[in-house]
Scaffold this motif. Structure first.
Motif, PDB file in Angstrom:
ATOM      1  N   ALA A   1    -126.420 -19.885  35.863  1.00  0.00           N
ATOM      2  CA  ALA A   1    -126.905 -19.938  34.347  1.00  0.00           C
ATOM      3  C   ALA A   1    -127.877 -20.944  34.449  1.00  0.00           C
ATOM      4  CB  ALA A   1    -125.449 -20.168  33.650  1.00  0.00           C
TER       5      ALA A   1
ATOM      6  N   ARG B   1    -121.402 -13.253  33.885  1.00  0.00           N
ATOM      7  CA  ARG B   1    -122.151 -13.850  34.814  1.00  0.00           C
ATOM      8  C   ARG B   1    -123.773 -13.255  34.843  1.00  0.00           C
ATOM      9  NH1 ARG B   1    -118.501 -10.816  36.800  1.00  0.00           N
ATOM     10  NH2 ARG B   1    -119.121  -8.910  38.010  1.00  0.00           N
ATOM     11  N   PRO B   2    -124.568 -14.033  34.960  1.00  0.00           N
ATOM     12  CA  PRO B   2    -125.909 -13.426  35.358  1.00  0.00           C
ATOM     13  C   PRO B   2    -126.067 -12.584  36.440  1.00  0.00           C
ATOM     14  CG  PRO B   2    -125.875 -15.836  34.893  1.00  0.00           C
ATOM     15  CD  PRO B   2    -124.545 -15.608  35.122  1.00  0.00           C
TER      16      PRO B   2
END
Length: 412
Positions: free
Chosen positions: A174, A198-199
């Motif tokens: 992040a 989550r990215p």
């Protein structure tokens, strides 16, 4: 006097990785409205970008455990359709798939992208600004760099780069996204992203784009249709009901039966009775938030991706859902059906995974578009899933699917 230059399919055996994917691309281009010269040039570019692994026999295991596809083929195709425009053919690839580690993978990917920039006259300056964030000395995660080519008539594609936010560790993903957005002038953008698990990817448009985008992809585990409808942060973006409808059709949801033909659990039944629908609990649904305006901090684009291969018994069902969704927007499904036959000769009910994702994209100033992601399946075909599926159509050949009724008219 020398003769004509041999085509890429003539220089590689179809039993090699390069020969396999180049043959697929040549057939896709033939069906997708590209000239023979353009298609040949793009197939050659694909083989060159793969490097030495293009000549690797398919009798050997994949060159690496590429995260790009289920069977680790470092290539994926897609067909994007929107009202009033010709379908767009795209190819996603991992240039560094043959390297021994992520460090080498990233170096190779950067080299290939810079070579593309020199060939087609675009700069990689924005990517270069982020090199320390996404290419640390000891990178982690499932990928280093992917690139996508949107194949346009004329032989010069639009190019996109995909980077790994978790390169310095999942716990820093992040923060990496926040820093990258700020460096590129989108200092307010991170605060506008919705909650996620989550990215997944950080992506850049490179080259000839009217409005180059910076895109953040997020994973959403155990997402419901109602929750999906609330994830867009666009100003005057899509109606939540539209997103929910897309979600339910793509995931094959129905009351009392979980997507993919498995019996629903108690929570799924309660959710269905309450009108929320069963929750998706397999491969996560993804969203993409595209930024072009550095002033407002709000995204100008939103895309929802449903991993249809995890929620269908076989590809006949996935193609039927794609046909239904295209019909909702008044779009002809035949380009997608032709693309499916161009990539794989097998019957759709003989496996699941040829159709990997279905995506609905909204971008400011453009009509919504539907993208169907098609796996190369160079190394493996996932077997179909046995069991009962809600509202499943009878098993059909691809030809039968192609001859299904005309799409529904566009919604008002």
């Amino acid at each position: 006097m020398t003769g004509p230059r041999p085509g890429v399919a003539d220089t590689l055996s179809p039993d090699t990785l390069g020969g396999h994917v180049a043959g697929q691309l040549l057939r896709l281009g033939e069906h997708g409205g590209l000239s023979a010269a353009d298609t040949e040039g793009y197939a050659r570019t694909l083989v060159e970008a793969l490097g030495p692994v293009a000549r690797r026999s398919l009798e050997l295991p994949p060159p690496s455990r590429s995260f790009l596809s289920d069977d680790h083929t470092p290539v994926e195709f897609s067909v994007s359709c929107e009202p009033g425009a010709a379908p767009s053919l795209r190819v996603l690839l991992e240039p560094g798939a043959g390297e021994h580690d992520l460090t080498g993978n990233g170096r190779t990917g950067l080299r290939v992208l810079r070579e593309m920039g020199r060939r087609w006259g675009f700069t990689t300056d924005r990517l270069d600004e982020l090199e320390d964030l996404f290419f640390p000395p000891s990178p982690r995660g499932p990928l280093a760099l992917w690139c996508a080519l949107e194949l346009r008539p004329g032989g010069v594609p639009k190019v996109k780069a995909y980077l790994n936010p978790a390169a310095s560790g999942a716990g820093r993903a992040a923060a990496t996204v926040r820093k990258a957005l700020k460096r590129l002038g989108h200092g307010k953008a991170f605060a506008s992203l919705p909650e996620s698990d989550r990215p997944l990817f950080f992506a850049l448009d490179l080259g000839d784009w009217a409005e180059p985008r910076v895109k953040v992809y997020l994973a959403h585990d155990e997402l419901s249709a109602t929750e999906a409808g609330a994830l867009s942060r666009m100003d005057d973006g899509p109606d939540p009901a539209e997103i929910e409808e897309f979600f339910r059709i793509a995931a094959g949801q129905d009351t009392g039966v979980a997507a993919g033909g498995l019996e629903a659990g108690a929570e799924d039944v309660r959710a269905a009775e309450e009108g929320r629908g069963p929750r998706v609990v397999r491969r996560p649904v993804q969203t993409c938030h595209a930024f072009t305006d550095t002033g407002s901090g709000l995204p100008s684009g939103f895309t929802l991706y449903v991993p249809v291969r995890d929620y269908a018994r076989h590809d006949g069902e996935a193609l039927a859902r794609a046909t239904t969704l295209l019909g909702r927007y008044g779009l002809d499904p035949s380009p997608v059906l032709r693309a499916s036959t161009a990539v794989g000769a097998r019957q759709p009910e003989d496996g699941v995974g040829l159709v990997a994702y279905l995506g609905l994209a909204h971008q400011r100033g453009r009509p919504p578009r539907i993208t169907t992601y098609i796996s190369s399946e160079a190394y493996e075909v996932r077997p179909p899933v046995p069991g009962r599926v809600a509202n499943a159509r009878p098993s059909q050949s691809l030809a039968a699917v192609a001859l299904s009724p005309a799409p529904l008219p566009a919604r008002p």
